[in-house]
Design a protein around this motif. Sequence first.
Motif, mmCIF file in Angstrom:
data_model
loop_
_atom_site.group_PDB
_atom_site.id
_atom_site.type_symbol
_atom_site.label_atom_id
_atom_site.label_comp_id
_atom_site.label_asym_id
_atom_site.label_seq_id
_atom_site.Cartn_x
_atom_site.Cartn_y
_atom_site.Cartn_z
ATOM 1 N N THR A 215 0.864 -1.187 0.000
ATOM 2 C CA THR A 215 0.000 0.000 0.000
ATOM 3 C C THR A 215 0.896 1.232 0.000
ATOM 4 O OG1 THR A 215 -1.676 -1.207 1.231
ATOM 5 C CG2 THR A 215 -1.846 1.188 1.232
ATOM 6 N N ALA A 216 0.901 1.980 -1.112
ATOM 7 C CA ALA A 216 1.934 2.995 -1.312
ATOM 8 C C ALA A 216 1.376 4.391 -1.529
ATOM 9 C CB ALA A 216 2.811 2.588 -2.500
ATOM 10 N N GLY A 217 0.198 4.687 -0.966
ATOM 11 C CA GLY A 217 -0.392 5.993 -1.177
ATOM 12 C C GLY A 217 0.483 7.135 -0.701
ATOM 13 N N LEU A 218 0.934 7.070 0.530
ATOM 14 C CA LEU A 218 1.757 8.151 1.066
ATOM 15 C C LEU A 218 3.072 8.277 0.312
ATOM 16 C CD1 LEU A 218 1.195 7.857 4.930
ATOM 17 C CD2 LEU A 218 0.410 9.684 3.406
ATOM 18 N N GLU A 219 3.624 7.130 -0.113
ATOM 19 C CA GLU A 219 4.896 7.165 -0.835
ATOM 20 C C GLU A 219 4.768 7.885 -2.172
ATOM 21 O OE1 GLU A 219 5.265 3.436 1.766
ATOM 22 O OE2 GLU A 219 3.685 4.642 0.828
ATOM 23 N N VAL A 220 3.700 7.629 -2.917
ATOM 24 C CA VAL A 220 3.585 8.296 -4.229
ATOM 25 C C VAL A 220 3.266 9.778 -4.054
ATOM 26 C CG1 VAL A 220 2.978 6.164 -5.435
ATOM 27 C CG2 VAL A 220 1.148 7.661 -4.632
ATOM 28 N N LEU A 221 2.505 10.127 -3.016
ATOM 29 C CA LEU A 221 2.240 11.542 -2.762
ATOM 30 C C LEU A 221 3.520 12.276 -2.373
ATOM 31 C CD1 LEU A 221 -1.142 11.296 -0.816
ATOM 32 C CD2 LEU A 221 -0.807 12.268 -3.110
ATOM 33 N N ALA A 222 4.330 11.632 -1.545
ATOM 34 C CA ALA A 222 5.591 12.255 -1.135
ATOM 35 C C ALA A 222 6.536 12.422 -2.326
ATOM 36 C CB ALA A 222 6.254 11.414 -0.044
ATOM 37 N N ALA A 223 6.595 11.407 -3.185
ATOM 38 C CA ALA A 223 7.472 11.497 -4.350
ATOM 39 C C ALA A 223 6.991 12.575 -5.312
ATOM 40 C CB ALA A 223 7.542 10.142 -5.057
ATOM 41 N N ALA A 224 5.675 12.713 -5.452
ATOM 42 C CA ALA A 224 5.135 13.759 -6.321
ATOM 43 C C ALA A 224 5.503 15.138 -5.802
ATOM 44 C CB ALA A 224 3.622 13.615 -6.440
ATOM 45 N N GLU A 225 5.406 15.325 -4.508
ATOM 46 C CA GLU A 225 5.774 16.614 -3.917
ATOM 47 C C GLU A 225 7.262 16.888 -4.094
ATOM 48 O OE1 GLU A 225 6.357 20.112 -1.674
ATOM 49 O OE2 GLU A 225 4.768 19.317 -2.947
ATOM 50 N N ALA A 226 8.079 15.852 -3.878
ATOM 51 C CA ALA A 226 9.527 16.044 -3.960
ATOM 52 C C ALA A 226 9.969 16.405 -5.377
ATOM 53 C CB ALA A 226 10.242 14.773 -3.492
ATOM 54 N N HIS A 227 9.356 15.809 -6.373
ATOM 55 C CA HIS A 227 9.798 16.033 -7.751
ATOM 56 C C HIS A 227 9.125 17.246 -8.397
ATOM 57 C CE1 HIS A 227 12.299 12.399 -8.518
ATOM 58 N NE2 HIS A 227 11.620 11.946 -7.476
ATOM 59 N N ALA A 228 7.851 17.474 -8.088
ATOM 60 C CA ALA A 228 7.118 18.567 -8.741
ATOM 61 C C ALA A 228 7.120 19.852 -7.928
ATOM 62 C CB ALA A 228 5.672 18.138 -9.005
ATOM 63 N N HIS A 229 7.517 19.782 -6.647
ATOM 64 C CA HIS A 229 7.457 20.950 -5.749
ATOM 65 C C HIS A 229 6.057 21.550 -5.775
ATOM 66 C CE1 HIS A 229 11.784 20.489 -5.509
ATOM 67 N NE2 HIS A 229 11.881 20.637 -6.817
ATOM 68 N N PHE A 230 5.070 20.673 -5.591
ATOM 69 C CA PHE A 230 3.679 21.050 -5.820
ATOM 70 C C PHE A 230 3.240 22.223 -4.955
ATOM 71 C CE2 PHE A 230 -0.833 20.883 -4.883
ATOM 72 C CZ PHE A 230 -1.376 20.824 -6.152
ATOM 73 N N GLU A 231 3.452 22.136 -3.659
ATOM 74 C CA GLU A 231 2.902 23.163 -2.775
ATOM 75 C C GLU A 231 3.535 24.529 -3.040
ATOM 76 O OE1 GLU A 231 3.253 21.263 1.066
ATOM 77 O OE2 GLU A 231 1.129 20.715 0.997
ATOM 78 N N LYS A 232 4.825 24.558 -3.367
ATOM 79 C CA LYS A 232 5.499 25.820 -3.688
ATOM 80 C C LYS A 232 4.856 26.459 -4.926
ATOM 81 C CE LYS A 232 10.096 27.616 -4.945
ATOM 82 N NZ LYS A 232 9.772 28.018 -6.331
ATOM 83 N N LYS A 233 4.654 25.635 -5.972
ATOM 84 C CA LYS A 233 4.064 26.168 -7.206
ATOM 85 C C LYS A 233 2.584 26.491 -7.017
ATOM 86 C CE LYS A 233 7.313 24.024 -10.410
ATOM 87 N NZ LYS A 233 7.520 23.037 -11.483
#
Length: 767
Positions: free
Chosen positions: A398-416
């Motif tokens: 079960t990897a929900g948190l892992e994919v969300l964390a990786a998305a944030e790390a690579h896309a810098h979502f919250e900053k953008k």
Amino acid sequence: MPTVGTNVSRLDGDLKVTGAAQYVDDIDLPSMWHGVVVRTPVAHGRLVSVKRDPAFDWSEVITADASDIPGKNCVAMIEEDVPLIVTDRFRHIGEAVLLIAAPTRELALEARRHVMVDVEELEPVFTLDDAKAARVLLHGTDNVIAEYTIAKGDLAAGFEEADEVVEGTYSVGHQEHMYIEPQGMIAAPRDGGTFDIIGSMQCPYYISKAMHVLMGQPEEAFAIRQAVVGGAFGGKEDYASVVAGYCVVLARKAGRPVKIVYDRDEDTAVTTKRHPGRVHLRTGVKRDGTITAMEIRFELDAGAYVTLTPVVLSRGLIHAPGPYRCANVHAHGIAYATNTPPNGAFRGFGAPQAFFPLEVHIDRVAAACCLDPLAFRKRNCLQPNDTTATGQVLDESTAGLEVLAAAEAHAHFEKKWNEFAAGAEADGGVRRGIGLAFFFHGAGFTGSGEARMKGEAGLRLDADGRIAVLTACTEMGQGSHTVIPQMAADHLGCDLSCVSIETPDTSLVPDTGPTVASRTTMVMDQILKKCAEALQAQLFAFVAETAERDGAALHFQGNQLMDGTEPVMPIADLVRAYRKERGELTVTDHFELPEHIEWNEETYTGDAYPTYAWACDVAEVEVDPETFEVRVKKMWLVADIGRAVNPIMAEGQIEGGSLQAMGYALCEEHKLDGGRFQTDRLQTYIIPTTMDAPAMETVIVEKPFTHGPTGAKGLGELPMDGGAPAIVNAIRQATGLDIRDIPATPEHLYECWKRQHGAKGYERHEG
């Protein structure tokens, strides 16, 4: 050296890039004729007559109608409701009323122009609302083709607990597969009334079952062989049986091989599509962002006949609550019949129709709680030992948190997200936005489907000294006939050069089940492990007996049989020696679900899938505020697929599926007039090209599935699920438009803008 996890080049690559690969239209059998189909001209009616022009020389062609079918006049799928050739009432434009075969395709087409079809037109049903009203009945007493309910907890109590309730209705349209190669099939009669069938297909055993019903002969009377396939995406799962049926009926009457290959406009006009749908969502949430209740009504337009609608509806409904914690869920799914060509299998199989509304809606729910989209999803995402809406306990992989964390790390979502929310514009005054979607996809058949299927595969010793994989899993561009030998080689412990794969042919390979449902890698992984152990046991016992070796010390390494650290002989020599002394050897086994999997079909509760793949897509867009043109600048695609057997091909699957999802979001729009598709070619049905493709950054997360030897989970459908909502959520941030329908073409965005701003806003814009 293990091959699983390495970027092995495609084993079919050389044939395809050199043009040596034989697609069905490249195959020319001796004395073969060409077939065409005469079709119904309106969407709903009764067939009055089919008349042949007496001025035409009919002695040069053969024709076939329903009287030439020796078995049941139907295309057997879930139900036997689709007539191969119409005799009375018909339910959509393009149903067959007569088949024609001739020595050349040009002559067959000329003959078709000399056929007059007279019909009595009946009132058609084109919309979900008209189907629901049931004033005109197409199916049963209410036009309902399938219906399911998922219930968990106490919905009323969940809404009572909520501080906010967010509600909305969302819609999705038809989507065309637009595979490069259209539908095509050849049927060739053999002595004794049996047939060879070769063509562009996903599921050879589906066709053998359909021919058994149509022709009234045992399945063994038909050898179904896959030609090289130029794309499918689900479109050659169900519909291929229709074309095969036409060819077999004509070949039987003509006494010679008959080929039918559709033109693009014919293929687009009559084949199955992605189901259009309408979804109503009502969600209760606390001020801190905790979801307390989810109420879902999931409606699909099935088209004229049942085909695969019940299982598409089932998968879509199971995925509709998404990868979110919620103690109180009520989801109702229903599919209605209409007078359009039947809708069927398409990559994602109901899940894209569920995730677009859900993930756009979740952004609205997050806004109601004053949380950014990523923070809201982190708060509510399913985690290990949580339960899904069907009550399935997520006990592993079960990897929900892992994919969300990786998305944030690579896309810098919250900053953008914060930067774009402040109204920053790019050069040229375009508006920028960023959006995401969080989703999962069940691997394998729903519920007890894999247990009923018991998909089989095998390994065989071949005269060329290699070990052949025997599987009905087909290669249609996704790379399965490279990945499967990779897994076989690793389970055997040998070089990939020691392994081959047999062409899917029902006379040569066992029934592994269809190449659908993101099941191929997961299913074959387990079966091949068992087959490799059984094959080695027999080979090593043979060596122990004939060469006085210790069988327990024997193993494969590279291309050699080893006794401990000592090479004994090349594997190819061992294979040939065994065949010479003992004869042919084939071992087979079948897939088994993990023992704890339980599913209740009546209550729709339990373990819906053996495991889930997890993903998060992030999209960054630019929108021209004057023309409403959207440019997707970049996508970040994070996917947990358990184990990437061939990482570069996995990335290709993810990126290709995401580009297809981008088309679903922005430009792929089918327009109907009187039940006829007006967008029946590439000039009018617009798909993304390489010029439209954004930059893509793909991140593969590996959280292995412990019940598969390599840990691989499904991949093929997952990338289709998240691209559309991620892009639409980004457009929403860039423009403030509350987009609830796709495709979000410039015209649709402009209409949305007018609805939100009214005439006064329209005047300001024009001024």
